[in-house]
Write an enzyme that holds these catalytic residues in place. Structure first.
Site, mmCIF file in Angstrom:
data_model
loop_
_atom_site.group_PDB
_atom_site.id
_atom_site.type_symbol
_atom_site.label_atom_id
_atom_site.label_comp_id
_atom_site.label_asym_id
_atom_site.label_seq_id
_atom_site.Cartn_x
_atom_site.Cartn_y
_atom_site.Cartn_z
ATOM 1 N N CYS A 140 0.823 -1.262 0.045
ATOM 2 C CA CYS A 140 -0.004 0.100 0.033
ATOM 3 C C CYS A 140 0.928 1.191 -0.179
ATOM 4 C CB CYS A 140 -1.109 -0.114 1.175
ATOM 5 S SG CYS A 140 -2.304 1.135 0.987
ATOM 6 N N TYR A 141 0.801 1.999 0.984
ATOM 7 C CA TYR A 141 1.756 3.406 0.922
ATOM 8 C C TYR A 141 3.180 2.920 0.730
ATOM 9 C CZ TYR A 141 4.260 7.346 2.876
ATOM 10 O OH TYR A 141 4.982 8.267 3.113
ATOM 11 N N HIS B 80 -3.743 -5.567 0.380
ATOM 12 C CA HIS B 80 -3.384 -6.096 1.444
ATOM 13 C C HIS B 80 -3.164 -7.615 1.766
ATOM 14 C CE1 HIS B 80 -2.976 -1.935 3.792
ATOM 15 N NE2 HIS B 80 -3.845 -1.845 2.932
ATOM 16 N N GLU C 192 -2.008 -9.014 4.058
ATOM 17 C CA GLU C 192 -1.977 -9.673 5.390
ATOM 18 C C GLU C 192 -3.181 -10.013 5.949
ATOM 19 O OE1 GLU C 192 -1.185 -6.613 4.189
ATOM 20 O OE2 GLU C 192 -1.892 -5.331 5.580
#
Ligand code: XMP
Length: 510
Positions: A82-83, A168, A170
């Site tokens: 992501c970021y 994501h 995770e």
């Protein structure tokens, strides 16, 4: 033994601890450090791979968090999530732009050809949560996944071993997420996977033995998961050089004080001093109705009792603290830190005469503490114990506390817990307990009018106890509980179930 290590650099995203837990679940030890960590420190850690996490900022913001660029040139694989992906893009001359529409939730994605996606379903679902995304990938980077709203769902620069995913991996909502993380760890970083709880526990016991030598250790035992696991680990290392002080303030659940004594004194043959201070605490609390005053009195009295007992031992060399890894992350992460001060007995270290603190759990997440407990042979009912507040039942009796009210609450709470376990819901509900409300109301029993207490039942599901939902306990289970309590416990003629989430309510009633 030193474990191979993956470094997770924290940019403040809400799933960051989850990333670290997933890496460890995959069998690779990892540490999460702030994004500001210096390159010297990182070199010292000698990681086999680096993961840059998500975070709330945008790389286009003035003052956006950047890590040291040299991290991308260490010669170890880097995965940006992501970021983290946007950061890799920005640091390599790519551009990031605001999407027309924020992408949040389950999204269909097409995974391409990449070592990261080996053996993954190519048309799959992933979890997205972003407003910005990579627009133009930097030179030398290849796009490896796409979704309808995100032209660069993933990218990579094979030559430099840099990888990024906008989604994501995770979270559970990304079905191929575990495989993707494992591909990164094993396929790309070449990890061997040497993180096993049994080895960790053996290593830690040896380390404690070396550190303590022939010195004396003191532990404040509460019977909770953390203090139990820490104490047993130290006991295995140094036996009777460890003294545990267990302050029984009389506000524990039914039979709990005896249980702690039975398990640690008898089963584990540990040196455990039980201080029976029930009367002392109840006298101090007589007539007190304000919840914060109750907490303050109990906290202060606890320290006084503990200190008096510790003094009898003379000088000790080490004091045990049950710090766990999330506490370590929270205290080092700067802005994102949420410290729950009421969760620890404050001030203890200052008042006991000791040389050094020993923290055997400081590398472990809560689920790993439980695993360690099982490795150490601690019984299930302690390893899987739900959290229990330090002030105990005092904050579950609304208003003033009397011996009679305590007995009523202990009996009712016992039945509630017994029935939840019998229904097989013990682990699905993260915290459940009874509350003795100060309210009395009219009822009828046989031919008699009664005027008795209302008992409230509370059950919540939660991952972090910061927010929580009320547990959907089946009606028939509630019915059995209600029947048993009104029949078996005197002075209760009405039972209600708390159906508020947190927020706006809290988990405890006081
Ligand atoms: P609340 O009621 O704040 O509870 O939603 C969140 C979690 O914290 C526990 N809790 C405490 N734990 N001392 C503690 O050690 C306290 O004073 C205290 N107050 C709440 C509560 O049981 C729940 O797990």
């Amino acid at each position: 033994m030193r474990h191979e290590l993956v470094l997770v650099l924290d940019f403040g995203g809400q799933y960051n601890q989850l990333i670290a837990r997933r890496v460890r679940e995959a069998g690779v030890y990892c540490e999460m450090l702030p994004y500001t960590t210096s390159i010297e420190k990182i070199n010292e850690l000698n990681p086999v791979g680096v993961i840059l996490t998500g975070g709330p900022a945008s790389v286009t913001d003035a003052g956006a968090p950047f890590c040291d660029k040299e991290i991308l040139e260490l010669g170890v694989p880097v995965l940006g999530i992501c970021y983290g992906m946007q950061l890799i893009s920005a640091m390599n001359g790519g551009t990031v732009k605001k999407a027309k529409q924020r992408e949040y939730g389950r999204v269909e994605i097409k995974l391409g050809d990449s070592r990261l996606f080996e053996n993954c379903e190519k048309d799959t679902i992933c979890w997205m949560s972003h407003t910005y995304h990579v627009d133009n990938a930097p030179k030398g980077f290849e796009i490896t996944a796409k979704s309808a709203n995100c032209p660069a769902g993933a990218f990579e620069n094979k030559k430099k071993d840099l990888y990024g995913v906008q989604f994501h991996p995770e979270v559970n909502h990304t079905p191929e997420g575990t495989k993707i993380l494992r591909n990164f760890l094993y396929g790309i970083c070449g990890a061997k996977g040497d993180w096993k709880m049994s080895t960790y526990v053996d290593d830690m016991i040896k380390k404690i033995r070396d550190k303590v030598g022939d010195k004396q250790v003191l532990c404040a035992m509460s019977g909770g998961v953390d203090s139990s696991v820490a104490a047993v680990m130290i006991h295995k290392a140094v036996g009777k050089q460890l003294t545990n002080i267990f302050v029984d303030h009389g506000l524990l659940r039914k039979n709990e004080g005896d249980q702690v004594e039975e398990v640690f004194n008898k089963q584990f043959d540990m040196k455990l001093i039980r201080v029976n201070a029930q009367r002392q605490f109840l006298d101090k609390l007589a007539g007190v109705t304000d919840p914060e005053t109750k907490r303050k009195i109990i906290g202060e009295e606890f320290i006084r009792v503990f200190e008096a007992e510790a003094k009898k031992l003379g000088k000790v060399d080490f004091l045990v603290q049950g710090t766990i890894y999330p506490d370590v992350i929270e205290s080092g992460a700067g802005d994102a830190a949420v410290i729950k001060s009421h969760h620890n007995v404050g001030g203890l270290p200052d008042l006991v005469d000791f040389k050094e603190i020993i923290e055997p759990l400081r590398d472990l997440f809560k689920d790993e503490v439980r695993k360690a407990g099982l490795e150490l042979g601690i019984p299930d009912h302690i390893v899987w114990r739900q959290p229990f507040p330090g002030p105990g039942l005092a904050i579950r009796i609304i208003g003033d506390i009397t011996d009679e009210k305590l007995d009523i609450l202990k009996d009712a709470d016992w039945i509630f817990r017994e029935e939840i376990k019998a229904a097989g819901l013990g682990r699905a509900i993260n915290q459940y307990f009874a509350v003795l409300t100060g309210m009395r109301s009219v009822g009828v029993m046989g031919d008699e009018r009664t005027y008795d207490y209302t008992l409230a039942l509370r059950g919540v599901t939660t991952t972090d106890f910061m927010t929580a939902d009320w547990a959907r306990i089946p009606y028939d289970v509630l019915e059995t509980i209600s029947n048993r309590i009104v029949n078996e416990v005197k002075s209760i003629n009405r039972i209600v179930y708390d159906i508020t989430s947190k927020p706006p309510a809290t988990i405890e009633w006081e």
